[in-house]
Design a protein around this motif. Structure first.
Motif, short mmCIF file in Angstrom:
data_model
loop_
_atom_site.label_atom_id
_atom_site.label_comp_id
_atom_site.label_asym_id
_atom_site.label_seq_id
_atom_site.Cartn_x
_atom_site.Cartn_y
_atom_site.Cartn_z
N PRO A 195 0.81 -1.22 0.00
CA PRO A 195 0.00 0.00 0.00
C PRO A 195 0.84 1.27 0.00
CG PRO A 195 -0.07 -1.07 2.15
CD PRO A 195 0.61 -2.02 1.22
N GLU A 196 2.05 1.21 0.56
CA GLU A 196 2.90 2.39 0.61
C GLU A 196 3.41 2.75 -0.79
OE1 GLU A 196 7.13 3.87 2.59
OE2 GLU A 196 6.07 2.12 3.40
N ARG A 197 3.84 1.74 -1.55
CA ARG A 197 4.37 1.98 -2.89
C ARG A 197 3.29 2.02 -3.95
NH1 ARG A 197 7.91 -0.62 0.22
NH2 ARG A 197 10.11 0.02 0.14
N GLY A 198 2.16 1.41 -3.67
CA GLY A 198 1.05 1.46 -4.61
C GLY A 198 1.18 0.51 -5.77
N ALA A 199 1.73 -0.70 -5.53
CA ALA A 199 1.86 -1.69 -6.60
C ALA A 199 1.96 -3.08 -5.96
CB ALA A 199 3.09 -1.41 -7.47
N TRP A 200 1.94 -4.09 -6.84
CA TRP A 200 2.10 -5.47 -6.40
C TRP A 200 3.53 -5.91 -6.70
CZ3 TRP A 200 -1.93 -3.18 -8.74
CH2 TRP A 200 -3.21 -3.33 -8.19
N PHE A 201 4.08 -6.79 -5.86
CA PHE A 201 5.46 -7.22 -6.03
C PHE A 201 5.56 -8.73 -5.82
CE2 PHE A 201 5.51 -2.82 -4.69
CZ PHE A 201 6.44 -2.24 -5.55
N LYS A 210 8.66 -9.26 0.03
CA LYS A 210 8.45 -8.86 -1.36
C LYS A 210 9.76 -8.42 -1.99
CE LYS A 210 3.88 -6.99 -0.19
NZ LYS A 210 4.05 -6.98 1.28
N HIS A 211 9.89 -8.62 -3.31
CA HIS A 211 10.99 -8.08 -4.09
C HIS A 211 10.52 -6.74 -4.65
CE1 HIS A 211 13.01 -12.26 -4.92
NE2 HIS A 211 13.18 -11.83 -3.69
N LEU A 212 11.15 -5.66 -4.22
CA LEU A 212 10.60 -4.33 -4.46
C LEU A 212 11.16 -3.62 -5.69
CD1 LEU A 212 10.43 -3.09 -0.77
CD2 LEU A 212 8.60 -4.04 -2.16
N GLU A 213 11.95 -4.31 -6.51
CA GLU A 213 12.44 -3.68 -7.74
C GLU A 213 11.31 -3.51 -8.74
OE1 GLU A 213 15.96 -4.20 -9.68
OE2 GLU A 213 17.12 -4.95 -7.99
N PHE A 214 11.53 -2.58 -9.70
CA PHE A 214 10.52 -2.36 -10.74
C PHE A 214 10.61 -3.46 -11.80
CE2 PHE A 214 9.34 -1.07 -14.99
CZ PHE A 214 8.05 -0.61 -14.78
N TYR A 215 9.48 -4.08 -12.08
CA TYR A 215 9.29 -4.95 -13.24
C TYR A 215 7.91 -4.61 -13.81
CZ TYR A 215 13.18 -7.71 -11.37
OH TYR A 215 14.40 -8.12 -10.90
N THR A 216 7.74 -4.71 -15.10
CA THR A 216 6.44 -4.41 -15.68
C THR A 216 5.35 -5.32 -15.10
OG1 THR A 216 7.05 -5.83 -17.54
CG2 THR A 216 7.31 -3.46 -17.84
N SER A 217 5.74 -6.50 -14.64
CA SER A 217 4.78 -7.44 -14.06
C SER A 217 4.14 -6.90 -12.79
CB SER A 217 5.47 -8.77 -13.76
OG SER A 217 6.64 -8.56 -13.00
N ASN A 218 4.75 -5.89 -12.17
CA ASN A 218 4.17 -5.32 -10.95
C ASN A 218 2.80 -4.68 -11.21
OD1 ASN A 218 6.64 -6.01 -9.86
ND2 ASN A 218 7.38 -3.93 -9.64
N LEU A 219 2.50 -4.40 -12.49
CA LEU A 219 1.23 -3.76 -12.85
C LEU A 219 0.21 -4.75 -13.38
CD1 LEU A 219 1.20 -0.65 -12.43
CD2 LEU A 219 3.49 -1.42 -12.99
N ALA A 220 0.55 -6.03 -13.46
CA ALA A 220 -0.32 -7.03 -14.09
C ALA A 220 -1.71 -7.11 -13.47
CB ALA A 220 0.35 -8.41 -14.08
N PRO A 221 -1.88 -6.94 -12.15
CA PRO A 221 -3.25 -7.01 -11.60
C PRO A 221 -4.18 -5.93 -12.15
CG PRO A 221 -1.65 -7.40 -9.86
CD PRO A 221 -0.87 -6.94 -11.06
N VAL A 222 -3.64 -4.79 -12.60
CA VAL A 222 -4.48 -3.76 -13.21
C VAL A 222 -5.03 -4.28 -14.53
CG1 VAL A 222 -4.61 -1.38 -13.99
CG2 VAL A 222 -3.10 -1.97 -12.09
N TRP A 223 -4.13 -4.89 -15.34
CA TRP A 223 -4.56 -5.51 -16.60
C TRP A 223 -5.61 -6.59 -16.35
CZ3 TRP A 223 -3.24 -10.77 -17.38
CH2 TRP A 223 -3.64 -11.29 -18.61
N ALA A 224 -5.39 -7.39 -15.30
CA ALA A 224 -6.29 -8.50 -15.00
C ALA A 224 -7.56 -8.06 -14.28
CB ALA A 224 -5.56 -9.55 -14.15
N GLU A 225 -7.61 -6.79 -13.85
CA GLU A 225 -8.72 -6.25 -13.08
C GLU A 225 -8.95 -7.06 -11.82
OE1 GLU A 225 -12.11 -5.87 -15.66
OE2 GLU A 225 -11.13 -4.43 -16.98
N CYS A 226 -7.84 -7.40 -11.15
CA CYS A 226 -7.90 -8.21 -9.94
C CYS A 226 -7.43 -7.40 -8.73
CB CYS A 226 -7.05 -9.48 -10.11
SG CYS A 226 -7.87 -10.72 -11.13
N PHE A 227 -8.29 -6.49 -8.30
CA PHE A 227 -8.04 -5.74 -7.08
C PHE A 227 -9.40 -5.30 -6.54
CE2 PHE A 227 -7.39 -3.12 -10.83
CZ PHE A 227 -8.22 -2.02 -10.62
N SER A 228 -9.45 -5.02 -5.24
CA SER A 228 -10.75 -4.83 -4.59
C SER A 228 -11.23 -3.39 -4.57
CB SER A 228 -10.69 -5.36 -3.15
OG SER A 228 -9.69 -4.67 -2.41
#
Length: 352
Positions: A195-201, A210-228
């Protein structure tokens, strides 16, 4: 090309007789899967054609889903609640497709070499073969080199986003899976969301962190529409803007770490650009412009399309990994055609 897509999907459905879709059509891939996109392929075909034929394939789609839940999942306890998420995991044995390279890589590791080979095969199963994303060094950090690959000890954001989207798609065909999708969203938010960084890791099973480096995969739940919560998607877009990954005129790099592996900086890959463009509605036209411009510059220079591109190169093909960059490639052509169809009217020849 619906008849072509129909034939390809039918081939994949037939391959699930192995229990999953093998990583390739060779004997030594019998125990290694592809990432599970089959259900989404069927969904795309159905939306494009309204042909209900493939809906009869629901038992096959459920078989592939069942393989991943039975053979590629782990359960963890978080604050007294059990959460089950998926990972890539393959049995030991030297990968035949890069026999000499992997034999040399494991030289001197003695009893650990079988583990390394299994982890390299798990990396290949992910599609990200290879990336610093899978490195876990002796201290448990997301650092090291190719010999530190520990793919099976990571719960990947994008795989679980894909499984979540698969569950929701199957649930639209079969309501019994609705609860599975809801449980996965809960698990992803308990283990992968920051919640602090605002992404999934990605989550390490070794360090329990968690591994906190940037990867494009960190945004995949937005594409999948899998968040509450809607604000989680908004936070993720802010994370993307603040990451520095948008500072490149030729696409979004796979990571920001230059490891020499092909699924890292400075390479940008078509399927990942496609996911990001679907996610980032407000940024979509700009990202599409950057990517089509890169494709066009490369085509003008080399009279070819490539599997990946260098985000620093104004049309320069990507590099790194164990082989020379490949010409052509279906996902490059497919992504370019879809972006031209969707955003073509807003694209300019001037570039950005």
């Amino acid at each position: 090309m619906t008849s072509t897509a129909h034939g390809m999907i039918q081939n994949f459905l037939d391959l699930v007789s192995y229990g999953f879709i093998p990583n390739g059509g060779r004997i030594y891939y019998e125990r290694r899967s592809q990432p599970p996109f089959l259900t989404l392929m069927v969904e795309s075909f159905f939306k494009a054609t309204n042909d209900t034929e493939f809906l009869a394939a629901l038992p096959v789609l459920k078989d592939e889903y069942g393989f991943w839940m039975q053979n590629r999942s782990v359960a963890l306890d978080v604050a007294g609640a059990e959460h089950r998420l998926n990972r890539f995991h393959v049995e030991a044995g030297l990968p035949p497709e890069s026999y000499t390279d992997d034999l040399e890589l494991a030289e001197g590791l003695s009893e650990l070499r079988e583990q390394l080979w299994a982890e390299l095969k798990a990396g290949a199963e992910s599609g990200w073969d290879f990336s610093s994303r899978w490195y876990i060094d002796a201290e448990g950090h997301n650092d090291g080199a190719l010999k530190d690959t520990r793919t099976s000890q990571i719960l990947p954001v994008d795989l679980n986003a894909l499984m979540c989207r698969t569950e929701r798609t199957l649930a639209s065909f079969c309501r019994a899976l609705e609860q599975a999708a809801a449980r996965r969203v809960e698990a992803m938010e308990a283990l992968l969301w920051d919640p602090e960084r605002g992404a999934w890791f990605d989550y390490s099973l070794l360090s329990k962190s968690k591994h906190l480096e940037f990867y494009t995969s960190n945004l995949a739940p937005v594409w999948a529409e899998c968040f509450s919560l809607p604000e989680m998607g908004e936070r993720a877009m802010q994370y993307l803007k603040e990451s520095g990954a948008l500072n490149f005129p030729n696409g979004v790099p796979t990571s920001l770490r230059e490891s020499g592996q092909q699924w890292d900086y400075p390479n940008a890959w078509p399927p990942l650009q496609h996911m990001l463009i679907e996610e980032a509605q407000q940024l979509a036209l700009d990202l599409a412009q950057r990517w089509i411009r890169t494709n066009w510059l490369a085509y003008n220079e080399y009279e070819a399309m490539f599997e990946k591109y260098d985000v620093n190169g104004d049309g320069k093909p990507g590099g790194g990994g164990e082989y020379e960059v490949q010409l052509g490639f279906g996902w490059t052509n497919g992504v370019a055609l879809q972006l031209l169809q969707q955003y073509g009217a807003g694209l300019t020849s001037a570039g950005r």
